[in-house]
Design a protein around this motif. Structure first.
Motif, mmCIF file in Angstrom:
data_model
loop_
_atom_site.group_PDB
_atom_site.id
_atom_site.type_symbol
_atom_site.label_atom_id
_atom_site.label_comp_id
_atom_site.label_asym_id
_atom_site.label_seq_id
_atom_site.Cartn_x
_atom_site.Cartn_y
_atom_site.Cartn_z
ATOM 1 N N GLU A 207 0.818 -1.217 0.000
ATOM 2 C CA GLU A 207 0.000 0.000 0.000
ATOM 3 C C GLU A 207 0.856 1.273 0.000
ATOM 4 O OE1 GLU A 207 0.105 -2.284 2.298
ATOM 5 O OE2 GLU A 207 0.528 -1.389 4.243
ATOM 6 N N LEU A 208 2.131 1.135 0.372
ATOM 7 C CA LEU A 208 2.974 2.350 0.381
ATOM 8 C C LEU A 208 3.083 2.945 -1.019
ATOM 9 C CD1 LEU A 208 6.285 2.330 -0.667
ATOM 10 C CD2 LEU A 208 6.353 0.560 1.064
ATOM 11 N N PHE A 209 2.931 2.111 -2.041
ATOM 12 C CA PHE A 209 3.027 2.612 -3.417
ATOM 13 C C PHE A 209 1.757 3.334 -3.869
ATOM 14 C CE2 PHE A 209 6.116 -0.967 -3.545
ATOM 15 C CZ PHE A 209 7.241 -0.198 -3.729
ATOM 16 N N GLY A 210 0.726 3.223 -3.074
ATOM 17 C CA GLY A 210 -0.519 3.921 -3.401
ATOM 18 C C GLY A 210 -0.471 5.405 -3.050
ATOM 19 N N GLN A 211 0.598 5.821 -2.389
ATOM 20 C CA GLN A 211 0.736 7.252 -2.060
ATOM 21 C C GLN A 211 1.023 8.058 -3.328
ATOM 22 O OE1 GLN A 211 3.174 7.822 1.821
ATOM 23 N NE2 GLN A 211 4.007 5.971 0.906
ATOM 24 N N SER A 212 0.872 9.375 -3.207
ATOM 25 C CA SER A 212 1.217 10.244 -4.335
ATOM 26 C C SER A 212 2.722 10.472 -4.379
ATOM 27 C CB SER A 212 0.527 11.605 -4.191
ATOM 28 O OG SER A 212 -0.813 11.485 -4.535
ATOM 29 N N PHE A 213 3.297 10.271 -5.548
ATOM 30 C CA PHE A 213 4.710 10.593 -5.752
ATOM 31 C C PHE A 213 4.757 11.611 -6.887
ATOM 32 C CE2 PHE A 213 7.132 7.360 -3.310
ATOM 33 C CZ PHE A 213 6.086 6.543 -2.890
ATOM 34 N N GLU A 214 5.172 12.835 -6.573
ATOM 35 C CA GLU A 214 5.154 13.911 -7.569
ATOM 36 C C GLU A 214 5.868 13.478 -8.852
ATOM 37 O OE1 GLU A 214 6.023 14.047 -4.373
ATOM 38 O OE2 GLU A 214 6.336 16.140 -3.740
ATOM 39 N N ILE A 215 5.202 13.702 -9.963
ATOM 40 C CA ILE A 215 5.727 13.222 -11.240
ATOM 41 C C ILE A 215 7.058 13.893 -11.596
ATOM 42 C CG2 ILE A 215 5.273 13.308 -13.731
ATOM 43 C CD1 ILE A 215 2.464 12.259 -13.094
ATOM 44 N N GLU A 216 7.177 15.198 -11.322
ATOM 45 C CA GLU A 216 8.443 15.879 -11.639
ATOM 46 C C GLU A 216 9.626 15.237 -10.920
ATOM 47 O OE1 GLU A 216 9.326 17.975 -14.041
ATOM 48 O OE2 GLU A 216 7.259 17.633 -14.685
ATOM 49 N N LYS A 217 9.395 14.863 -9.667
ATOM 50 C CA LYS A 217 10.479 14.220 -8.916
ATOM 51 C C LYS A 217 10.744 12.808 -9.428
ATOM 52 C CE LYS A 217 10.010 16.452 -4.405
ATOM 53 N NZ LYS A 217 9.734 16.120 -2.979
ATOM 54 N N VAL A 254 19.795 5.248 -29.075
ATOM 55 C CA VAL A 254 18.835 4.258 -28.592
ATOM 56 C C VAL A 254 17.836 4.981 -27.690
ATOM 57 C CG1 VAL A 254 18.556 2.119 -27.311
ATOM 58 C CG2 VAL A 254 20.631 2.482 -28.663
ATOM 59 N N ARG A 255 16.575 4.895 -28.026
ATOM 60 C CA ARG A 255 15.588 5.743 -27.353
ATOM 61 C C ARG A 255 14.622 4.931 -26.503
ATOM 62 N NH1 ARG A 255 14.691 10.324 -32.071
ATOM 63 N NH2 ARG A 255 16.881 10.345 -32.691
ATOM 64 N N LEU A 256 14.493 5.355 -25.252
ATOM 65 C CA LEU A 256 13.606 4.683 -24.311
ATOM 66 C C LEU A 256 12.403 5.561 -24.034
ATOM 67 C CD1 LEU A 256 16.303 3.772 -21.613
ATOM 68 C CD2 LEU A 256 15.816 2.607 -23.788
ATOM 69 N N THR A 257 11.290 4.936 -23.713
ATOM 70 C CA THR A 257 10.170 5.703 -23.184
ATOM 71 C C THR A 257 9.678 5.046 -21.905
ATOM 72 O OG1 THR A 257 8.347 4.546 -24.274
ATOM 73 C CG2 THR A 257 9.446 6.271 -25.548
ATOM 74 N N THR A 258 9.020 5.837 -21.091
ATOM 75 C CA THR A 258 8.440 5.326 -19.858
ATOM 76 C C THR A 258 7.132 6.061 -19.625
ATOM 77 O OG1 THR A 258 8.999 4.675 -17.589
ATOM 78 C CG2 THR A 258 9.579 6.919 -18.243
ATOM 79 N N ARG A 259 6.449 5.690 -18.539
ATOM 80 C CA ARG A 259 5.145 6.292 -18.278
ATOM 81 C C ARG A 259 5.056 6.627 -16.792
ATOM 82 N NH1 ARG A 259 -0.334 2.632 -18.828
ATOM 83 N NH2 ARG A 259 0.902 1.040 -17.800
ATOM 84 N N TYR A 260 4.758 7.856 -16.468
ATOM 85 C CA TYR A 260 4.707 8.287 -15.072
ATOM 86 C C TYR A 260 3.284 8.314 -14.561
ATOM 87 C CZ TYR A 260 9.456 9.721 -16.117
ATOM 88 O OH TYR A 260 10.774 9.713 -16.503
ATOM 89 N N LEU A 261 3.052 7.650 -13.456
ATOM 90 C CA LEU A 261 1.739 7.684 -12.808
ATOM 91 C C LEU A 261 1.941 8.204 -11.389
ATOM 92 C CD1 LEU A 261 0.520 4.108 -13.859
ATOM 93 C CD2 LEU A 261 -0.067 6.289 -14.947
ATOM 94 N N GLU A 262 1.200 9.237 -11.036
ATOM 95 C CA GLU A 262 1.423 9.832 -9.720
ATOM 96 C C GLU A 262 1.151 8.838 -8.593
ATOM 97 O OE1 GLU A 262 -0.271 13.718 -9.196
ATOM 98 O OE2 GLU A 262 0.166 13.655 -7.050
ATOM 99 N N LYS A 263 0.138 8.004 -8.799
ATOM 100 C CA LYS A 263 -0.246 7.073 -7.723
ATOM 101 C C LYS A 263 0.415 5.709 -7.862
ATOM 102 C CE LYS A 263 -3.549 9.538 -5.607
ATOM 103 N NZ LYS A 263 -3.658 9.763 -4.151
ATOM 104 N N ASN A 264 1.432 5.628 -8.696
ATOM 105 C CA ASN A 264 2.102 4.342 -8.848
ATOM 106 C C ASN A 264 3.552 4.576 -9.244
ATOM 107 O OD1 ASN A 264 3.044 1.834 -9.446
ATOM 108 N ND2 ASN A 264 1.311 1.247 -10.758
ATOM 109 N N VAL A 265 4.387 4.806 -8.233
ATOM 110 C CA VAL A 265 5.777 5.159 -8.496
ATOM 111 C C VAL A 265 6.535 3.997 -9.131
ATOM 112 C CG1 VAL A 265 6.677 4.497 -6.226
ATOM 113 C CG2 VAL A 265 7.803 6.337 -7.498
ATOM 114 N N ARG A 266 6.051 2.770 -8.912
ATOM 115 C CA ARG A 266 6.718 1.592 -9.462
ATOM 116 C C ARG A 266 6.659 1.558 -10.982
ATOM 117 N NH1 ARG A 266 4.104 -3.351 -6.185
ATOM 118 N NH2 ARG A 266 2.308 -1.997 -6.468
ATOM 119 N N SER A 267 5.551 2.106 -11.528
ATOM 120 C CA SER A 267 5.307 1.959 -12.955
ATOM 121 C C SER A 267 6.455 2.514 -13.792
ATOM 122 C CB SER A 267 3.999 2.654 -13.319
ATOM 123 O OG SER A 267 3.760 2.539 -14.690
#
Lengths: 510, 510
Positions: A207-217, A254-267
């Motif tokens: 559940e700790l990952f359910g917290q908000s993690f600011e996307i910029e950070k 070589v180009r990578l992409t990722t996806r930021y979710l505020e409520k899922n820092v693991r993603s």
């Protein structure tokens, strides 16, 4: 570093072949860049028109690959008199083109162009369907893609199962017959381990990952770790897309992409590490293979072994977080200051049946793959149709993982692969896990302090081993040759089964 | 909307020609995207290798454009029997390809490829030289480019001056003979006006632009105005580069770049408006020309007329700032709250000899161009060499503008054009100013409330006129046909001379 031979006729054929190889590789590099651009950068209104343009270039590559010139050169180079005079690099190039030539020479160019444009456009249809939870919007494209793939399977040819013809595109030599027992063994042990975790596992603090993690950070943290784990930022980029991916333009790009979710820092975190595994592989290919078909990784399965290895064996190890967790706490003190390393490590490795493959834990991940494998096998075998997929998907989720997606967005629409025609691709992910565990076993013999190196942030030592033993070769070896060369034996499921058993027994105190 | 004819042989030739046109256009579109990418997105280490790849695709376009197939089709379509049956769209396409074919068919493909790679790589050399104020780093590339251009001029052929052969690439039909009197007239009046401003002009408050304007806010303001002045953000992008440019991928994908300087808010602002002028032109081309050679603007000069028109006639008018200044004040209250509209408008139109062309005022701008024109003319004429350029540049700056650059970065190294082989390009900018003033004169007859529309932010009315009269046609008309069609007469310098006289008399109270 192109081969030179004494026989002038053979020398001429070699030169022509290398020029054709270079041209195809150049065009493919540009197609790679254009694909990346259309997913990451291109404005909405230009994409349909651009799909035609990129279809034209794809078709040009196709035409060159199945041209009479290519056929004649391959025939000349593989004649008994000549073949013995080829060095191993030339042989590998010939092998790559010959395989494609023989499979594809019977596909008419206009059919190929139609298919190219279809798959270029299907990405938008898929994205819209996914955003709006509306499978019907994607269905017409998907039906056409399936029809094409069935037709291609017949043209490519196969011995036992039509799906074999498609598997072979991603993992040369792979068949249903070979894959079924590997997956059966893995499935049996995974289901049993999952059951034991459910019954007796000591709960984790996921559940700790359910917290908000600011996307910029999050963005800063992702950019902070990338070079440390071995990705060269001067030879690559990191951007954002709905579906993370890695795209090679060339060894230096070589180009990578990722996806930021505020409520899922693991993603983003594990997505970035995963794609970095792909990217570092491509950055490490020996530059002598530049501008040739060998400049890329050995196969999709070997590629996934590198991304899954970095994401899981390295990125979800306790030692990885011994090194990085204090830094992550600095970035997110409010969220993490009361969490211990042990708690964080266990949370990172929480096993929990869930809907989304890319966010699944190491154990249930393979069940997501097997579900897709069985659907693809039945789809290409003609036992089911595209329109049936939502219902079949949900039924299999229930059977394998004990949960049913509420929306198609969380179900059958979650993955991009089918939209670009990647039927036969999914098994690569679990193959990657199997390869990775087998490679880890060998690596630990050479690097007995493997986990200490991780704990000390010495990712360079690990990457150097991978570069030396795997990455540098590009496509020089077939996947089977490579795994035998590296580990001394063919792929088997024991190492992964053992690795998962050991890891989760520890994490869950079984 | 491709032409159909009754004669089956002609119909077949038409179909083949249109297919070849489409293929060349598709490849050119991809090259455009790749060029943009390498300047805006690509990581450093991949660029040299990618230059080879894009050189291969450029060479393919070249080969197709001068192929036997193209030659035969052009011959068939322009035979007396057939030509009378072509519609005006087909005729325009034939005209475009024929001109290129006749000029370029004698250039060997390997020479062309060498040139393509050279110019692709020279951008990095130029950028490094510019960053380090080190002309010597750029010189070897520049010397090679000049040698190529001299050779091309001979191959293309010309009647009087070798530079004519290069001018014609950017402005079909333009010659030194035609340009010299236009520029002479403009130069004479500009120098005289400049002198009067120096002597009697009421000073402006240009120093207000020396304040700090936060770059993040500048970015927001630029993005705020773009759609209002007519740029469709769903059919384009705005990014950042050292040297601003506009690049079309297709009608639905037009990409602008700009450059933000904290101590010079004008730089990004007028740079963005300028590039938007190019971009809107391309976004407005009639979609029936999509996937054909006609999908782009008529010529470099006509293109510059659209960008310079939007930047200057619109963007530096008092009415433009009547509309936008209150908003700019909201973004930058600390810097602007004590400044009146009148003061701001006059400051925007400050005339002051300066080093950097792209930041020059409307009046001295043309003197920057004439300097470059004369250097290029002498360079291609063999009167001077690349190594002499820094000294000649500085001398001419002194002669024309009365100032001498302290560094080459502020002098001969400031422009990207020569690095991509664009010798003959610079005159387009002043041609653009000339065209723009002549077009403005006509437009005001149709839209007598032109300045009221600007004041009311009704840029849509102005853009609609431009779309109707100029943009929609793409390359259907030659620049000369177009200016006559729009304004009823050939290009002359009177309108610009008059416009500048009137504007600066008012701004400077002469």
């Amino acid at each position: 570093m192109e081969q030179k031979v004494a026989d002038p006729t053979l020398q001429k054929a070699l030169e022509q072949f290398n020029l054709l190889d270079e041209k195809i590789t150049h065009f493919s590099s540009i197609i790679g860049l254009a694909d990346w651009d259309q997913k990451v950068m291109a404005p909405k209104k230009g994409r349909n028109v651009f799909a035609k343009a990129s279809g034209t270039l794809r078709t040009e590559v196709f035409k060159l690959s199945v041209s009479k010139e290519m056929g004649d050169l391959l025939e000349a180079l593989t004649s008994p008199d000549n073949e013995v005079n080829l060095d191993h690099v030339t042989k590998a190039k010939v092998r790559e083109y010959k395989e494609y030539y023989q499979k594809s020479k019977s596909i008419p160019a206009d059919l190929f162009q139609e298919y190219s444009i279809l798959t270029a456009l299907a990405n938008d249809a898929w994205e819209e369907a996914r955003e709006n939870n509306d499978f019907a919007r994607y269905l017409p494209s998907l039906e056409k893609i399936v029809a094409f793939k069935r037709k291609f399977a017949e043209i490519y040819g196969y011995e036992e199962h039509p799906y074999d013809a498609l598997l072979d595109e991603f993992e040369p030599g792979l068949t249903v017959k070979r894959l079924d027992p590997l997956f059966a063994k893995l499935r049996e042990s995974s289901v049993s381990l999952l059951e034991r975790i459910k019954q007796n596992g000591k709960p984790t603090q996921a559940e700790l990952f359910g917290q908000s993690f600011e996307i910029e950070k999050q963005k800063k943290f992702n950019r902070f770790i990338l070079p440390i784990i071995g990705f060269d930022m001067d030879a690559g980029r990191l951007d954002e897309t709905v579906h993370p991916f890695a795209q090679t333009v060339n060894i230096g790009d070589v180009r990578l992409t990722t996806r930021y979710l505020e409520k899922n820092v693991r993603s983003a975190l594990f997505g970035t590490i995963h794609e970095a595994g792909h990217g570092i592989y491509e950055q490490h290919v020996n530059p002598v293979y530049e501008d040739s078909v060998l400049q890329s990784g050995a196969s999709f399965g070997i590629h996934e072994s590198q991304s899954r290895f970095l994401e899981n064996m390295v990125g979800r190890s306790k030692e990885f977080w011994t090194f990085f967790f204090p830094k992550l706490q600095e970035y997110f003190p409010a969220q993490l200051e009361t969490i211990s390393l042990e708690e964080f490590y266990r949370a990172v490795n929480t096993v929990e049946p869930s809907f989304i493959r890319v966010e699944a834990d190491e154990l249930t991940y393979n069940l997501h793959i097997m579900l897709r494998y069985e659907i693809e096998k039945a789809l290409i075998g003609g036992e089911i149709e595209a329109k049936d997929l939502p219902a079949i998907w949900n039924q299999k989720m229930q059977d394998y993982l004990g949960i049913t997606p509420i929306t198609d967005t969380e179900g059958v629409l979650q993955d991009v692969h089918w939209s670009f025609g990647g039927i036969g691709y999914f098994p690569s992910y679990s193959l990657g896990n199997l390869y990775a565990a087998q490679i880890l076993n060998t690596m630990q013999k050479d690097l007995p302090d493997f986990y200490t190196h991780i704990e000390n942030g010495r990712f360079d030592l690990i990457q150097a081993w991978l570069k030396e033993n795997i990455h540098q070769y590009g496509k020089l070896y077939t996947p089977n040759e490579l795994i035998v060369k590296v580990t001394g034996e063919e792929l088997n499921a024991d190492y992964l089964v053992e690795y998962l058993e050991k890891k989760y027994s520890e994490v869950y105190g079984l």
